[in-house]
Design a protein around this motif. Structure first.
Motif, PDB file in Angstrom:
ATOM      1  N   ASP A  21      15.096  74.099  15.122  1.00 18.92           N
ATOM      2  CA  ASP A  21      14.347  72.856  15.031  1.00 18.92           C
ATOM      3  C   ASP A  21      14.012  72.319  16.427  1.00 18.92           C
ATOM      4  O   ASP A  21      12.868  71.958  16.721  1.00 18.92           O
ATOM      5  CB  ASP A  21      15.225  71.862  14.250  1.00 18.92           C
ATOM      6  N   THR A  56      11.347  74.787  18.056  1.00 10.38           N
ATOM      7  CA  THR A  56       9.965  74.674  17.541  1.00 10.38           C
ATOM      8  C   THR A  56       9.346  73.337  17.975  1.00 10.38           C
ATOM      9  O   THR A  56       8.142  73.261  18.188  1.00 10.38           O
ATOM     10  CB  THR A  56       9.906  74.806  16.001  1.00 10.38           C
ATOM     11  N   GLU A  57      10.169  72.312  18.114  1.00 13.82           N
ATOM     12  CA  GLU A  57       9.643  71.013  18.554  1.00 13.82           C
ATOM     13  C   GLU A  57       9.029  71.136  19.952  1.00 13.82           C
ATOM     14  O   GLU A  57       7.946  70.630  20.211  1.00 13.82           O
ATOM     15  CB  GLU A  57      10.774  69.973  18.532  1.00 13.82           C
ATOM     16  N   THR A  65       5.807  73.304  19.824  1.00 14.27           N
ATOM     17  CA  THR A  65       4.742  72.476  19.248  1.00 14.27           C
ATOM     18  C   THR A  65       4.195  71.490  20.292  1.00 14.27           C
ATOM     19  O   THR A  65       2.984  71.299  20.407  1.00 14.27           O
ATOM     20  CB  THR A  65       5.292  71.704  18.031  1.00 14.27           C
ATOM     21  N   ASN A  70       1.651  72.758  22.434  1.00 19.16           N
ATOM     22  CA  ASN A  70       0.392  73.122  21.779  1.00 19.16           C
ATOM     23  C   ASN A  70       0.229  74.646  21.641  1.00 19.16           C
ATOM     24  O   ASN A  70      -0.867  75.177  21.742  1.00 19.16           O
ATOM     25  CB  ASN A  70      -0.774  72.550  22.593  1.00 19.16           C
ATOM     26  N   ILE A  71       1.366  75.335  21.392  1.00 17.01           N
ATOM     27  CA  ILE A  71       1.367  76.799  21.295  1.00 17.01           C
ATOM     28  C   ILE A  71       1.602  77.215  19.846  1.00 17.01           C
ATOM     29  O   ILE A  71       2.413  76.607  19.143  1.00 17.01           O
ATOM     30  CB  ILE A  71       2.479  77.395  22.206  1.00 17.01           C
ATOM     31  N   ASN A  72       0.871  78.239  19.397  1.00 19.51           N
ATOM     32  CA  ASN A  72       1.048  78.772  18.047  1.00 19.51           C
ATOM     33  C   ASN A  72       2.187  79.776  17.977  1.00 19.51           C
ATOM     34  O   ASN A  72       2.302  80.642  18.835  1.00 19.51           O
ATOM     35  CB  ASN A  72      -0.222  79.501  17.591  1.00 19.51           C
ATOM     36  N   ILE A  73       2.976  79.689  16.918  1.00 20.20           N
ATOM     37  CA  ILE A  73       4.004  80.699  16.629  1.00 20.20           C
ATOM     38  C   ILE A  73       3.427  81.649  15.586  1.00 20.20           C
ATOM     39  O   ILE A  73       3.067  81.232  14.494  1.00 20.20           O
ATOM     40  CB  ILE A  73       5.286  80.045  16.098  1.00 20.20           C
ATOM     41  N   ALA A  74       3.322  82.944  15.940  1.00 17.95           N
ATOM     42  CA  ALA A  74       2.748  83.914  14.993  1.00 17.95           C
ATOM     43  C   ALA A  74       3.836  84.591  14.172  1.00 17.95           C
ATOM     44  O   ALA A  74       3.589  85.046  13.056  1.00 17.95           O
ATOM     45  CB  ALA A  74       1.954  84.973  15.740  1.00 17.95           C
ATOM     46  N   TYR A  75       5.036  84.673  14.713  1.00 15.15           N
ATOM     47  CA  TYR A  75       6.105  85.439  14.075  1.00 15.15           C
ATOM     48  C   TYR A  75       7.404  84.988  14.705  1.00 15.15           C
ATOM     49  O   TYR A  75       7.445  84.677  15.900  1.00 15.15           O
ATOM     50  CB  TYR A  75       5.857  86.922  14.344  1.00 15.15           C
ATOM     51  N   LEU A  76       8.432  84.965  13.901  1.00 16.10           N
ATOM     52  CA  LEU A  76       9.712  84.496  14.409  1.00 16.10           C
ATOM     53  C   LEU A  76      10.819  85.224  13.658  1.00 16.10           C
ATOM     54  O   LEU A  76      10.703  85.441  12.454  1.00 16.10           O
ATOM     55  CB  LEU A  76       9.780  82.988  14.164  1.00 16.10           C
ATOM     56  N   ASN A 120      13.736  85.273  18.266  1.00 16.97           N
ATOM     57  CA  ASN A 120      12.643  86.046  18.845  1.00 16.97           C
ATOM     58  C   ASN A 120      11.326  85.546  18.297  1.00 16.97           C
ATOM     59  O   ASN A 120      11.127  85.506  17.092  1.00 16.97           O
ATOM     60  CB  ASN A 120      12.841  87.514  18.513  1.00 16.97           C
ATOM     61  N   LYS A 149      -1.070  72.254  14.284  1.00 19.22           N
ATOM     62  CA  LYS A 149       0.195  72.368  14.985  1.00 19.22           C
ATOM     63  C   LYS A 149       1.136  71.258  14.536  1.00 19.22           C
ATOM     64  O   LYS A 149       0.707  70.168  14.222  1.00 19.22           O
ATOM     65  CB  LYS A 149      -0.053  72.332  16.489  1.00 19.22           C
ATOM     66  N   GLY A 150       2.409  71.543  14.489  1.00 26.09           N
ATOM     67  CA  GLY A 150       3.390  70.540  14.099  1.00 26.09           C
ATOM     68  C   GLY A 150       3.901  70.728  12.683  1.00 26.09           C
ATOM     69  O   GLY A 150       4.964  70.230  12.338  1.00 26.09           O
ATOM     70  N   ASP A 153       7.167  72.564  12.574  1.00 28.98           N
ATOM     71  CA  ASP A 153       8.217  71.671  13.031  1.00 28.98           C
ATOM     72  C   ASP A 153       8.739  70.818  11.867  1.00 28.98           C
ATOM     73  O   ASP A 153       9.953  70.703  11.655  1.00 28.98           O
ATOM     74  CB  ASP A 153       7.607  70.795  14.135  1.00 28.98           C
ATOM     75  N   THR A 197      10.723  73.228   9.414  1.00 35.51           N
ATOM     76  CA  THR A 197      12.059  73.657   9.871  1.00 35.51           C
ATOM     77  C   THR A 197      13.031  72.470   9.875  1.00 35.51           C
ATOM     78  O   THR A 197      14.227  72.656   9.634  1.00 35.51           O
ATOM     79  CB  THR A 197      12.021  74.298  11.278  1.00 35.51           C
ATOM     80  N   THR A 212      16.531  72.770   7.964  1.00 37.16           N
ATOM     81  CA  THR A 212      17.751  72.488   8.723  1.00 37.16           C
ATOM     82  C   THR A 212      18.580  71.399   8.045  1.00 37.16           C
ATOM     83  O   THR A 212      19.805  71.510   7.940  1.00 37.16           O
ATOM     84  CB  THR A 212      17.377  72.045  10.154  1.00 37.16           C
ATOM     85  N   LEU A 264      10.640  84.592   9.864  1.00 36.85           N
ATOM     86  CA  LEU A 264       9.550  83.656   9.603  1.00 36.85           C
ATOM     87  C   LEU A 264       8.270  84.261  10.129  1.00 36.85           C
ATOM     88  O   LEU A 264       8.277  84.893  11.183  1.00 36.85           O
ATOM     89  CB  LEU A 264       9.884  82.347  10.319  1.00 36.85           C
ATOM     90  N   ASN A 265       7.197  84.153   9.390  1.00 40.04           N
ATOM     91  CA  ASN A 265       5.941  84.751   9.815  1.00 40.04           C
ATOM     92  C   ASN A 265       4.809  83.819   9.391  1.00 40.04           C
ATOM     93  O   ASN A 265       4.829  83.257   8.305  1.00 40.04           O
ATOM     94  CB  ASN A 265       5.843  86.164   9.193  1.00 40.04           C
ATOM     95  N   LEU A 266       3.875  83.592  10.281  1.00 45.90           N
ATOM     96  CA  LEU A 266       2.794  82.639  10.019  1.00 45.90           C
ATOM     97  C   LEU A 266       1.449  83.284  10.234  1.00 45.90           C
ATOM     98  O   LEU A 266       1.286  84.084  11.157  1.00 45.90           O
ATOM     99  CB  LEU A 266       2.826  81.483  11.021  1.00 45.90           C
ATOM    100  N   ARG A 321      14.568  92.835  18.202  1.00 48.75           N
ATOM    101  CA  ARG A 321      13.781  91.707  17.692  1.00 48.75           C
ATOM    102  C   ARG A 321      13.139  92.021  16.339  1.00 48.75           C
ATOM    103  O   ARG A 321      12.218  91.353  15.917  1.00 48.75           O
ATOM    104  CB  ARG A 321      12.697  91.322  18.732  1.00 48.75           C
TER     105      ARG A 321
END
Lengths: 220, 220
Positions: free
Chosen positions: A18, A21-22, A25, A28-34, A47, B14-15, B18, B21, B25, B34-36, B138
């Motif tokens: 949490d 990701t905050e 965010t 201003n970055i995108n998460i494609a996979y985690l 990762n 974006k957000g 966040d 999660t 949590t 997690l995959n987006l 990873r």
């Protein structure tokens, strides 16, 4: 703007993700996979594949400032390491023959600088295959699906339609009864050729594209 | 306590991740994967593998209450669909032969109710293979790595040591020069047998386990 993979070692407690990701965010970055897991030493390993990163060093600095973070490392993205994925589902003699064609062809492209991987789930039965097709909506980097069997239809057809409504999945299938060929983009009788053609479709260094063929000439 | 996969359709901004999660949590639930991505209709698709879920319905209710969430669906976990992963790296004639053995053997186990998938990256060169080994830290659900080549060493050896210090990755390799056999758990000369043995090692329905062999009897 670039893509990166980062690996964060952290304390293993709920809430760490949490916090992380905050910060991402806020940048201003995108998460494609985690992907997360606990290492042998009980540290958390988080990762993340990042898209549209403006200043990676600033992000890493902010992440390192978190009390729960031990360190942050930068790696090549999964796209760079594994590239596009050709996926093969099916059972029996045919699934390994499709893979043989696909892997041999991918080797020829990868040696010229491309990166294509071939992922195979040997599985039989309408429901397990339908579930595996459905799961393609939740996997990254999928390029072409090859269906390798001697009869497929029913729920499998419905799931292919569903996936195709969500993103542009290309589906090749062996020539078989059951109806699945009706929702396939290309029908190939020889399993080795089916694997080769799937990789050619995915590859940047091949001229093959099934969409260039007349609609009534997509069965070989 | 159970594991689930959920797929959340959301507005694409974006957000959102966040917010999601934070709720997960608060429910004291672990996120394993997690995959987006953005769907064809510009909606966000957030796919999460959850561990240790006490009350899935309560979680989904809370997620549905978010303004940015359209709907939440429950699916079988990736562990259930794809199972354990046998991974094959290497190039040339050998990589597809190892895959042939592994896929044929996985088909035989999966038809009896197991779920093992075989993922292949045909790749040559010390650096690309070393990077791909490193990337195994990873990736989820990796069980056995098979190295299929005719010479591997240097950086590849270092990366294998690193991964083995992080989690219990099993590494099988073909019999080859370069030094990589020294950090492999089992050395197999025949590529088809190497693939078969890797799947037998991963499988629950096989009796084979290299750890039962004397340390000076792990080369075939």
């Amino acid at each position: 703007m670039s893509n990166y993979a980062i690996s964060i070692k952290s304390v293993e407690k709920k809430g760490v993700l949490d916090e992380i990701t905050e910060i991402i965010t806020a940048h201003n970055i995108n998460i494609a996979y985690l992907n997360l897991f606990i290492e042998n030493d009980f540290k958390g390993s988080i990762n993340i594949e990042l898209e549209d990163v403006d200043d990676i060093n600033l992000l890493i600095q902010d992440l390192n400032n978190l009390n729960s973070v031990y360190n942050v490392k930068i790696y090549p993205s999964q796209e760079d390491v594994f590239g596009k994925r050709v996926i093969i589902y099916g059972g029996g003699a045919q699934v390994s023959q499709v893979a043989l064609g696909a892997i041999t062809e991918a080797d020829r492209h990868n040696i010229r600088g491309e990166r294509i991987s071939v992922d195979t789930l040997p599985v039989v039965g309408e429901k397990p295959i339908a579930e595996a097709v459905n799961a393609l909506t939740r996997l990254p980097r999928v390029s072409v699906l090859v269906l390798a069997g001697s009869i497929m239809g029913g729920e499998i057809i419905e799931e292919i339609k569903k996936v195709k409504s969500i993103y542009d999945l290309t589906v090749f299938s062996l020539n078989m009864p059951g109806g699945v060929t009706e929702v396939s983009d290309l029908i190939v009788t020889d399993p080795i050729q089916a694997g080769v053609m799937a990789v050619m479709q995915a590859a940047d260094t091949a001229v093959f594209d099934y969409r260039k063929l007349d609609k009534d000439n997509r069965k070989f």
